[in-house]
Motif scaffolding. Structure first.
Motif, PDB file in Angstrom:
ATOM      1  N   THR A  60      -7.745  -1.896   8.179  1.00 27.74           N
ATOM      2  CA  THR A  60      -7.795  -2.750   6.996  1.00 27.74           C
ATOM      3  C   THR A  60      -7.022  -4.060   7.143  1.00 27.74           C
ATOM      4  OG1 THR A  60      -5.942  -1.510   6.037  1.00 27.74           O
ATOM      5  CG2 THR A  60      -8.173  -0.827   5.427  1.00 27.74           C
ATOM      6  N   LEU A  61      -5.968  -4.072   7.963  1.00 20.14           N
ATOM      7  CA  LEU A  61      -5.176  -5.299   8.076  1.00 20.14           C
ATOM      8  C   LEU A  61      -5.989  -6.476   8.617  1.00 20.14           C
ATOM      9  CD1 LEU A  61      -1.499  -4.531   9.171  1.00 20.14           C
ATOM     10  CD2 LEU A  61      -2.336  -5.593   7.081  1.00 20.14           C
ATOM     11  N   PRO A  62      -6.809  -6.306   9.654  1.00 18.58           N
ATOM     12  CA  PRO A  62      -7.614  -7.452  10.096  1.00 18.58           C
ATOM     13  C   PRO A  62      -8.554  -7.975   9.017  1.00 18.58           C
ATOM     14  CG  PRO A  62      -7.562  -5.744  11.785  1.00 18.58           C
ATOM     15  CD  PRO A  62      -6.954  -5.149  10.555  1.00 18.58           C
ATOM     16  N   VAL A  63      -9.089  -7.063   8.194  1.00 17.04           N
ATOM     17  CA  VAL A  63      -9.969  -7.493   7.101  1.00 17.04           C
ATOM     18  C   VAL A  63      -9.180  -8.322   6.097  1.00 17.04           C
ATOM     19  CG1 VAL A  63     -11.463  -6.724   5.225  1.00 17.04           C
ATOM     20  CG2 VAL A  63     -11.439  -5.474   7.404  1.00 17.04           C
ATOM     21  N   LEU A  64      -7.989  -7.834   5.705  1.00 13.72           N
ATOM     22  CA  LEU A  64      -7.163  -8.573   4.760  1.00 13.72           C
ATOM     23  C   LEU A  64      -6.778  -9.937   5.320  1.00 13.72           C
ATOM     24  CD1 LEU A  64      -5.409  -8.993   2.278  1.00 13.72           C
ATOM     25  CD2 LEU A  64      -3.643  -7.569   3.342  1.00 13.72           C
ATOM     26  N   ARG A  65      -6.403  -9.979   6.571  1.00 15.16           N
ATOM     27  CA  ARG A  65      -6.013 -11.261   7.171  1.00 15.16           C
ATOM     28  C   ARG A  65      -7.176 -12.244   7.175  1.00 15.16           C
ATOM     29  NH1 ARG A  65      -2.586  -7.866  11.520  1.00 15.16           N
ATOM     30  NH2 ARG A  65      -0.533  -8.045  10.512  1.00 15.16           N
ATOM     31  N   GLY A  66      -8.398 -11.725   7.390  1.00 12.42           N
ATOM     32  CA  GLY A  66      -9.570 -12.599   7.336  1.00 12.42           C
ATOM     33  C   GLY A  66      -9.810 -13.159   5.946  1.00 12.42           C
ATOM     34  N   VAL A  67      -9.680 -12.314   4.916  1.00  6.64           N
ATOM     35  CA  VAL A  67      -9.828 -12.775   3.529  1.00  6.64           C
ATOM     36  C   VAL A  67      -8.744 -13.790   3.193  1.00  6.64           C
ATOM     37  CG1 VAL A  67      -9.735 -12.044   1.105  1.00  6.64           C
ATOM     38  CG2 VAL A  67     -10.945 -10.634   2.785  1.00  6.64           C
ATOM     39  N   TRP A  68      -7.539 -13.512   3.634  1.00  9.09           N
ATOM     40  CA  TRP A  68      -6.393 -14.385   3.368  1.00  9.09           C
ATOM     41  C   TRP A  68      -6.625 -15.784   3.934  1.00  9.09           C
ATOM     42  CZ3 TRP A  68      -2.304 -12.919   0.399  1.00  9.09           C
ATOM     43  CH2 TRP A  68      -1.131 -13.658   0.459  1.00  9.09           C
ATOM     44  N   GLU A  69      -7.039 -15.850   5.198  1.00 11.31           N
ATOM     45  CA  GLU A  69      -7.251 -17.153   5.843  1.00 11.31           C
ATOM     46  C   GLU A  69      -8.460 -17.876   5.260  1.00 11.31           C
ATOM     47  OE1 GLU A  69      -6.801 -17.355  10.109  1.00 11.31           O
ATOM     48  OE2 GLU A  69      -5.796 -15.408  10.122  1.00 11.31           O
ATOM     49  N   LYS A  70      -9.512 -17.122   4.920  1.00  2.00           N
ATOM     50  CA  LYS A  70     -10.698 -17.743   4.321  1.00  2.00           C
ATOM     51  C   LYS A  70     -10.359 -18.398   2.986  1.00  2.00           C
ATOM     52  CE  LYS A  70     -15.542 -16.808   3.207  1.00  2.00           C
ATOM     53  NZ  LYS A  70     -16.614 -15.760   3.159  1.00  2.00           N
TER      54      LYS A  70
ATOM     55  N   PRO B 186       0.826  -1.212   0.000  1.00  2.00           N
ATOM     56  CA  PRO B 186       0.000   0.000   0.000  1.00  2.00           C
ATOM     57  C   PRO B 186       0.859   1.260   0.000  1.00  2.00           C
ATOM     58  CG  PRO B 186       0.123  -0.880   2.211  1.00  2.00           C
ATOM     59  CD  PRO B 186       0.870  -1.847   1.325  1.00  2.00           C
ATOM     60  N   ILE B 187       0.369   2.303  -0.612  1.00  2.00           N
ATOM     61  CA  ILE B 187       1.075   3.584  -0.614  1.00  2.00           C
ATOM     62  C   ILE B 187       0.728   4.344   0.664  1.00  2.00           C
ATOM     63  CG2 ILE B 187       1.312   5.813  -1.769  1.00  2.00           C
ATOM     64  CD1 ILE B 187       0.782   4.412  -4.407  1.00  2.00           C
ATOM     65  N   GLY B 188       1.753   4.712   1.405  1.00  2.00           N
ATOM     66  CA  GLY B 188       1.555   5.558   2.577  1.00  2.00           C
ATOM     67  C   GLY B 188       1.240   4.832   3.868  1.00  2.00           C
ATOM     68  N   GLY B 189       0.421   3.801   3.813  1.00  2.46           N
ATOM     69  CA  GLY B 189       0.151   3.022   5.010  1.00  2.46           C
ATOM     70  C   GLY B 189      -0.940   3.554   5.912  1.00  2.46           C
TER      71      GLY B 189
ATOM     72  N   LEU C 177       1.765  -3.472  14.398  1.00  6.53           N
ATOM     73  CA  LEU C 177       0.824  -4.162  13.508  1.00  6.53           C
ATOM     74  C   LEU C 177       1.426  -5.434  12.920  1.00  6.53           C
ATOM     75  CD1 LEU C 177      -0.686  -1.121  11.555  1.00  6.53           C
ATOM     76  CD2 LEU C 177      -1.772  -2.439  13.389  1.00  6.53           C
ATOM     77  N   GLY C 178       2.687  -5.722  13.230  1.00  8.88           N
ATOM     78  CA  GLY C 178       3.340  -6.921  12.705  1.00  8.88           C
ATOM     79  C   GLY C 178       4.023  -6.721  11.384  1.00  8.88           C
ATOM     80  N   ILE C 179       4.197  -5.475  10.966  1.00 12.98           N
ATOM     81  CA  ILE C 179       4.865  -5.170   9.696  1.00 12.98           C
ATOM     82  C   ILE C 179       6.375  -5.230   9.897  1.00 12.98           C
ATOM     83  CG2 ILE C 179       5.309  -3.299   8.052  1.00 12.98           C
ATOM     84  CD1 ILE C 179       2.304  -2.583   8.415  1.00 12.98           C
ATOM     85  N   THR C 180       7.061  -5.920   9.010  1.00 16.74           N
ATOM     86  CA  THR C 180       8.504  -6.139   9.175  1.00 16.74           C
ATOM     87  C   THR C 180       9.345  -5.452   8.104  1.00 16.74           C
ATOM     88  OG1 THR C 180       8.358  -8.222   7.921  1.00 16.74           O
ATOM     89  CG2 THR C 180       8.144  -8.350  10.330  1.00 16.74           C
TER      90      THR C 180
END
Length: 275
Positions: A209-219, A200-203, A247-250
């Motif tokens: 949004t990260l919890p939503v993405l993680r939910g889509v990812w696991e589903k 993502p640009i800027g963050g 947020l767990g970003i590395t």
């Protein structure tokens, strides 16, 4: 946290060789480059960030040529595109470029993928604007087929290839693929379908949004440990980077000015505090 950089390299800026050497010597993790093939003068598409389009958009060096120079003078610096306008490329040629750069750099390449914002630029490449997302997904599928160890065919709506001999192969089987764009159901579904994460640009808004993405990812059956989110174009502060870490970003990608050598080196001096 890995601290990488991004910059609009142009015919008026610091050179790829000089920048890459400085980044590696100073301990920065990587270099990501954007691309625009051209900017039509009769442009009606507004600049996404508001105001006048900065002149460097129409002066960018070819990202793959520039990253090839950077790869040749470094050993550890990771290389990436932030982002490649995949729909504007011939996917067979692009697969060869990506594989060659990854092979020659020893597996240091990340393919950042974008759908584009400049409608006029895309249309000059023959892209039908409303189909660009599906076109990108097809092109990535074709490229993965060419990167496969065994000859593999791909048949899609927008791109097809016969089972082929296609070498070199990317060093690790396939490069990391990060999909760019604003958060949303369609982007996250495509990400879980064919990418390795998000650039993502800027963050902004990642807390929501990260919890939503993680939910889509696991589903979608993807391992949550494999999801990579790499905010790009960051103007850093200690608080901002600490928030990303929480947020767990590395890995983050800091924005450098599109400028001659002296100004870019001053920016690197300023960013050194975050290494």
């Amino acid at each position: 946290m890995r601290i990488a950089t991004t910059i609009f390299l142009t015919d008026q800026s610091i050179t790829p060789v000089r920048l890459a050497r400085e980044l590696e010597q100073r301990g920065f993790a990587g270099l990501y480059l954007p691309e625009h093939s051209h900017i039509p003068v009769e442009r009606t598409t507004p600049y996404p960030f508001g105001g006048v389009l900065p002149p460097e958009y129409g002066r960018t060096l070819d990202a793959f040529v520039a990253l090839g120079q950077a790869a040749a003078v470094t050993e550890r610096l990771t290389l990436g595109t932030g982002i490649t306008l995949v729909a504007q490329h011939d996917p067979i040629d692009l697969a060869k470029q990506v594989a060659t750069l990854d092979h020659l750099s020893g597996g240091r390449f990340t393919l950042g993928v974008g759908h584009g914002w400049n409608r006029e630029e895309a249309e000059d490449h023959g892209v039908v604007w409303r189909t660009r997302r599906e076109r990108v997904r097809d092109f990535i599928g074709l490229m993965r087929a060419l990167w496969a160890e065994e000859p593999t065919a791909y048949e899609g709506e927008f791109a097809s290839v016969r089972a082929s001999s296609a070498y070199p192969k990317p060093a690790g089987g396939a490069p990391r693929i990060l999909l760019g764009g604003a958060a949303g159901p369609k982007l996250f579904a495509h990400m879980a379908d064919y990418a390795d994460g998000w650039i993502p640009i800027g963050g902004r808004g990642l807390t929501e949004t990260l919890p939503v993405l993680r939910g889509v990812w696991e589903k979608a059956g993807r391992d949550p440990e494999t999801l990579r989110v790499v905010p790009c174009g960051i103007r850093p502060t200690p608080g901002k980077l600490a928030h990303f870490a929480d947020l767990g970003i590395t890995e983050v990608v800091l924005q450098l000015p599109s400028a001659p050598e002296a100004e870019v080196l001053r920016a690197l001096d300023e960013y050194a505090q975050y290494l």
